[in-house]
Design an enzyme around this catalytic site. Structure first.
Site, PDB file in Angstrom:
ATOM      1  N   ASP A  67      40.189 -47.937  -8.970  1.00  0.00           N
ATOM      2  CA  ASP A  67      40.559 -49.319  -8.658  1.00  0.00           C
ATOM      3  C   ASP A  67      41.170 -50.030  -9.853  1.00  0.00           C
ATOM      4  O   ASP A  67      41.180 -49.515 -10.970  1.00  0.00           O
ATOM      5  CB  ASP A  67      39.329 -50.098  -8.157  1.00  0.00           C
ATOM      6  CG  ASP A  67      38.064 -49.816  -8.986  1.00  0.00           C
ATOM      7  OD1 ASP A  67      38.193 -49.592 -10.205  1.00  0.00           O
ATOM      8  OD2 ASP A  67      36.968 -49.809  -8.417  1.00  0.00           O
ATOM      9  N   ASN A 135      25.184 -54.306  -4.815  1.00  0.00           N
ATOM     10  CA  ASN A 135      25.208 -54.538  -3.363  1.00  0.00           C
ATOM     11  C   ASN A 135      25.627 -53.290  -2.589  1.00  0.00           C
ATOM     12  O   ASN A 135      25.907 -53.365  -1.394  1.00  0.00           O
ATOM     13  CB  ASN A 135      26.129 -55.718  -3.024  1.00  0.00           C
ATOM     14  CG  ASN A 135      27.584 -55.479  -3.420  1.00  0.00           C
ATOM     15  OD1 ASN A 135      27.937 -54.403  -3.917  1.00  0.00           O
ATOM     16  ND2 ASN A 135      28.433 -56.470  -3.194  1.00  0.00           N
ATOM     17  N   HIS A 137      28.305 -51.348  -3.332  1.00  0.00           N
ATOM     18  CA  HIS A 137      29.731 -51.036  -3.307  1.00  0.00           C
ATOM     19  C   HIS A 137      30.036 -49.804  -4.158  1.00  0.00           C
ATOM     20  O   HIS A 137      29.364 -49.517  -5.147  1.00  0.00           O
ATOM     21  CB  HIS A 137      30.592 -52.236  -3.718  1.00  0.00           C
ATOM     22  CG  HIS A 137      30.586 -52.591  -5.171  1.00  0.00           C
ATOM     23  ND1 HIS A 137      30.019 -53.733  -5.666  1.00  0.00           N
ATOM     24  CD2 HIS A 137      31.100 -51.949  -6.254  1.00  0.00           C
ATOM     25  CE1 HIS A 137      30.189 -53.788  -6.971  1.00  0.00           C
ATOM     26  NE2 HIS A 137      30.838 -52.708  -7.353  1.00  0.00           N
ATOM     27  N   GLU A 142      33.483 -53.348  -0.746  1.00  0.00           N
ATOM     28  CA  GLU A 142      32.360 -54.263  -0.624  1.00  0.00           C
ATOM     29  C   GLU A 142      31.672 -54.132   0.740  1.00  0.00           C
ATOM     30  O   GLU A 142      32.295 -53.699   1.725  1.00  0.00           O
ATOM     31  CB  GLU A 142      32.856 -55.707  -0.785  1.00  0.00           C
ATOM     32  CG  GLU A 142      33.496 -56.004  -2.131  1.00  0.00           C
ATOM     33  CD  GLU A 142      32.478 -56.306  -3.224  1.00  0.00           C
ATOM     34  OE1 GLU A 142      31.331 -55.822  -3.137  1.00  0.00           O
ATOM     35  OE2 GLU A 142      32.832 -57.033  -4.163  1.00  0.00           O
TER      36      GLU A 142
END
Length: 240
Positions: A67, A135, A137, A142
């Site tokens: 990314d 979380n 990811h 996400e």
């Protein structure tokens, strides 16, 4: 899924680096999927050490990063291109044209995503390195009601931006968007190496590896892959 727990971070980093070195020594033209953040830094240090000792070469390898932020100025010190140069690329013999990251400043971001996927199709990833967000990811995929399979633009969750704000002068400077490989792209890798460190990740490790498979925890989709190696320090693995 193969899982290994380590008493020390150094032992974990060494094991991961050896796995990459073994891949390249067996297949010098291998394609490596790379990650950023605090988790891989020690792994990259061990890889550099192995290179300097003549135990591995990257000159025939190809790399793809997961990314990149959207909209950061070129060569911004918190951009992932800068990170990769600082922590790995500047210290090994990987030709610059064989290192690929999404371009977060492309004129047409959708075309950039499509081009990145085409390259990944032409040169499938042999070993993909992943960290794990608080979380759940992976990459910048996400939690959501559904996930995109291919490389795409993502709106970063506030908790992700807050977690990354420690690298910036303020939260306002943290980009709100990123380009990321999709979960489908990640799952196409031949081997996935998930590395997680720290007691603060123990709960999400348990959820991702033993909980239900759901797009609300993107990392849980790794349970569907045939060849995942999970490396945990004893704190991250304390709830398993």
């Amino acid at each position: 899924m193969e899982m290994k727990l380590f008493d020390t971070i150094s032992e974990l980093d060494h094991y991961a680096a050896q796995l990459f070195a073994a891949t390249l020594n067996h297949k010098p033209h291998a394609t490596l999927g790379l990650a950023t953040g605090s988790t891989p830094i020690g792994i990259y240090e061990k890889m550099i050490e192995m290179y300097r000792k003549g135990k591995v070469s990257f000159k025939e390898a190809t790399t793809f990063n997961l990314d990149e932020y959207v909209g950061l100025p070129e060569n911004h010190e918190q951009g992932y291109a800068h990170y990769m140069r600082q922590h790995l690329f500047a210290h090994i013999d990987l030709p610059s044209e064989q290192a690929h990251l999404p371009n977060g400043n492309a004129e047409n971001l959708h075309e950039e995503c499509e081009q990145y996927d085409r390259m990944l199709t032409e040169q499938p990833v042999d070993v993909q390195l992943l960290g794990l967000g608080h979380n759940g990811h992976i990459g910048f995929n996400e939690p959501d009601g559904s996930l995109q399979g291919g490389t795409h633009i993502v709106e970063l969750k506030e908790e992700t931006r807050v977690a990354n704000a420690r690298f910036f002068d303020s939260l306002d400077e943290v980009p709100k968007q990123a380009i990321t490989m999709g979960v489908g792209s990640i799952l196409k890798a031949n081997t996935i190496l998930l590395v997680v460190k720290g007691a603060d990740k123990a709960e999400i490790v348990k959820q991702a590896l033993t909980g239900p498979i759901t797009t609300e925890c993107p990392a849980s989709l790794l349970q569907t892959h045939a060849n995942v190696i999970v490396l945990l320090d004893k704190e991250a693995g304390r709830l398993l």
